[in-house]
Design an enzyme around this catalytic site. Structure first.
Site, PDB file in Angstrom:
ATOM      1  CE1 TYR A 139      38.647  28.234  37.650  1.00 33.37           C
ATOM      2  CE2 TYR A 139      38.912  28.573  39.814  1.00 33.37           C
ATOM      3  CZ  TYR A 139      37.995  28.534  38.537  1.00 33.37           C
ATOM      4  OH  TYR A 139      36.564  28.261  38.708  1.00 33.37           O
ATOM      5  CB  SER A 187      36.049  31.044  40.785  1.00 40.21           C
ATOM      6  OG  SER A 187      36.649  30.475  42.136  1.00 40.21           O
TER       7      SER A 187
END
Lengths: 245, 463
Positions: free
Chosen positions: A151, A138
């Site tokens: 995250y 990501s």
């Protein structure tokens, strides 16, 4: 990629990727947590032209299951030349700040389980001197931000692990492709308000496969994120720490 | 709350949305009513649920099985006809019935019991739906087929998405030997000419439809071009496919809302004259790929934007043969005199093949579809007038293309309405349904209306 193991096959990006692979006539070994949903994805892939579809419902946070899982995939497809690692959780930053347990789930799922799986898979691919490992990371891993650094940390750690793996496997003709999507319109982000930066899973899947075909190293999908993250990474930390991002 | 519009861009209403992801999931239970919503290609408000929630079915887009031997395809309800064509056409199968756009979902095709250019031969889409699963808000799941829960089957086909959520469906496709259509274009000078050539074409042609110059006046009322065709025979198998035949549209798009002055009586009139006269009044034959034949407008992505921000009102009626000549002449003359140009007007004959759907729109006779730029009160009066003419002629108006028919008209057009009402899911409703059935609802609408909900512009609109 003709014989592909897809980990986290019920995720939106994986599903879109599975469709494209199926249309190419690839053989697929699909892994996901929910057996009923996995079955929907498998039937869709078979109907769209996959040469072969096998499936197994597993919780990938059970690390002991990884080695037998890879064995089963090799046996079912008669070998593997591609892996798409797509499982992951977004987690809840506010929860994670309050409890280590919530943080640990994110790190275990996004980083540790990926490392465990890639350890098994990298050794097989290194031995067979062929194959492509595609891992969905990501843009959040590029820089820690207060809104989702847990995250982000799981993905950032993954990125560094993949860099090392790429470095190690280059001489063995094994490609390690880090895919960094930006915002994607998926069930994972259903609760977020959408803007023009959100891409469809299908668009991300097409970017992912073209990166895999080209045996690229790190790619941003859609490409605009390369520019956005360049800017984000360039902001001096002294200034960055006072920004609300 | 989100402001959403349908394909006609009128009305624009506030509602919540909930994406559906897996067909095995239970229905979300928000406050207020829900309505399944596919690609929103209905023109009026039958795909909207003001103040309530739309269940977005685009995530239910998985194929389940396809038997290339029998042509039976099973898929989730959010799968588009485009997806089915991409799957089936290269393997020698085609949709048994298709509307003029392939960007509709299977669920939407069932809910509106869509028809195509072959109604006189094939009837409606619902006839080819072998079975489907209906998920109700009480959690029950029913497999519905002609011989299994036949009442639910009949109520759901053409049931405007109100009987529950169709999760998956099984459709019988029909065999083709190649993706080409042998098409003939026949000019006709007026309405009588259309009726003659259309009836005469039914015996030999599977597909017929006519473009009509809705601005022609006097003895030219109802002049136009009839397109008739059949799938090409096997000897055309060797023809190479053009790339454009297999891609999404042609890349043409309407990039922005067009200013209203682009579409006026003069420009449409000039276009129509040129279009009608370009082949010198003679029939013309050609071989064409199915894509431009069935889906000419899909090539222009977002064509609804040519009407500008205020959108347009579609009007599609069917009138029986006994009254067709007089009623259609009157309708065409009025719309022509009304001076409000219809960009695309289509005439077509419907055959006598019954649909299994209780609330299905197509019935034997002649159907006319027109669209009118929304210029407020003036347009409303005209369309209201056309509605009255349809009712008096014993015809019906198509709910999927309507934003304004009255409760009285609706009741007259759909005699099985009362029986159907008993099958509506108590948690399901639509803006259309409330409009044509102004009765007490299980939920209070007032409390759900946002402060920004658009107010009707006139008494005509209050319906």
């Amino acid at each position: 990629m003709k014989k592909v193991l897809v980990l986290g096959a019920t995720s939106a990006i994986a599903q879109a990727t599975v469709r494209l692979l199926a249309a190419r006539g690839a053989s697929l070994y699909l892994v996901g947590r929910n057996a009923a949903n996995l079955d929907s994805v498998a039937k869709d892939a078979a109907t769209r032209g996959a040469a072969k579809v096998e499936q197994r419902a597993v919780d990938l946070n059970d690390f002991a299951a990884h080695e037998p899982l890879v064995d089963a995939a090799y046996a079912a497809l008669g070998g593997l030349d591609g892996v798409v690692l797509a499982h992951g959780v977004l987690g809840d930053q506010a929860e994670a700040q309050k409890s280590w347990e919530a943080t640990e789930v994110v790190l275990r799922t996004n980083f540790l389980s990926a490392v465990s799986l890639l350890t098994v898979l990298a050794n097989r691919f290194e031995a067979q001197k062929a194959g492509t490992l595609v891992v969905i990371s990501s843009v959040a891993g590029d820089r820690g931000r207060q809104s989702n650094y847990v995250y982000g940390a799981s993905k950032g750690a993954l990125n560094v692990f993949l860099q090392g793996l790429r470095n190690r496997l280059a001489k063995s003709n094994v490609a390690v492709v880090t895919v960094k999507p930006g915002f994607v319109d998926t069930p994972m982000t259903a609760h977020l308000p959408k803007n023009k930066l959100f891409a469809s899973p299908d668009k991300v899947a097409r970017g992912l496969l073209s990166a895999a075909d080209g045996r690229k190293n790190e790619v941003y999908v859609p490409g605009i994120w390369a520019l956005i993250m360049l800017i984000i990474r360039t902001i001096p930390e002294a200034m960055f720490k006072r920004m609300k991002l | 709350m989100k402001s959403l519009e349908s394909w006609g861009r009128y009305p624009r209403v506030e509602q919540h949305t909930r994406p559906l992801v897996w067909r095995t999931d239970s229905l979300p239970r928000p406050d207020g009513t829900v309505l399944p919503h596919g690609l929103g290609r209905s023109y009026g408000d039958s795909c909207l649920n003001e103040g309530g929630t739309l269940l977005l079915t685009s995530g239910l887009d998985r194929l389940i099985s396809f038997d290339a031997g029998t042509g039976v395809v099973r898929c989730e309800a959010g799968v588009t006809l485009d997806t089915l064509l991409r799957l089936a056409a290269p393997r020698g199968w085609f949709l048994p019935v298709t509307p003029g756009t392939k960007f509709v979902t299977v669920g939407g095709a069932i809910a509106n019991d869509v028809h195509g250019k072959n109604h006189h031969r094939g009837g409606t889409f619902g006839r080819y739906v072998r079975r489907f699963e209906l998920l109700r808000s009480d959690g029950s799941r029913r497999v519905c087929a002609p011989d299994e829960n036949p009442d639910w089957y009949g109520a759901t086909i053409g049931g405007l998405g109100l009987t529950g959520l169709v999760t998956w469906a099984e459709v019988q496709l029909k065999p083709i030997s190649n993706p080409y259509v042998l098409q003939e274009t026949v000019p006709f000078e007026n309405l009588d000419g259309f009726l003659d050539v259309a009836r005469a074409s039914e015996a030999d042609y599977e597909f017929t439809m006519a473009w009509v110059d809705c601005l022609a006046v006097g003895k030219n009322v109802g002049r136009g071009l009839l397109y008739r065709g059949n799938f090409a025979p096997p000897q055309f198998d060797g023809l190479p496919l053009k790339k454009s035949h297999l891609s999404h549209g042609s890349g043409l798009a309407v990039p922005m809302d067009m200013p209203a002055f682009c579409l006026n009586r003069l420009s449409v009139s000039a276009f129509n004259w040129l279009y009608y006269h370009r082949q010198n009044g003679k029939p013309k034959q050609r071989l064409t790929h199915y894509d431009p034949f069935f889906y000419p407008l899909d090539a222009i992505y977002g064509w609804n934007r040519i009407y500008g921000k205020r959108g347009f009102l579609q009007f599609q009626c069917v009138v029986p043969y006994s009254t067709a000549r007089d009623a259609l002449r009157e309708i065409l003359e009025r719309s022509s005199r009304g001076g409000l140009p219809s960009f695309l007007s289509v005439l077509k004959t419907f055959g006598d093949i019954p649909s299994p759907g209780w609330m299905s729109f197509p019935r034997q006779g002649v159907t006319l579809a027109m669209d009118f730029a929304n210029r407020g009160e003036k347009t409303w009066r005209l369309v209201e007038e056309l509605d009255r003419l349809t009712r008096e002629a014993g015809g019906a108006v198509y709910p999927a293309k309507d934003a304004r028919m009255s409760p009285e008209s609706f009741a007259a057009y759909f005699p099985r309405r009362a029986e159907f009402s008993g099958y509506i899911d108590p948690a399901f409703s639509s803006s259309f349904w409330r409009r044509v059935n102004p009765v007490t609802l299980p939920f209070s609408l007032e409390s759900e209306r946002g402060p920004t909900a658009s107010q009707p512009q006139s008494l005509l609109a209050i319906r």
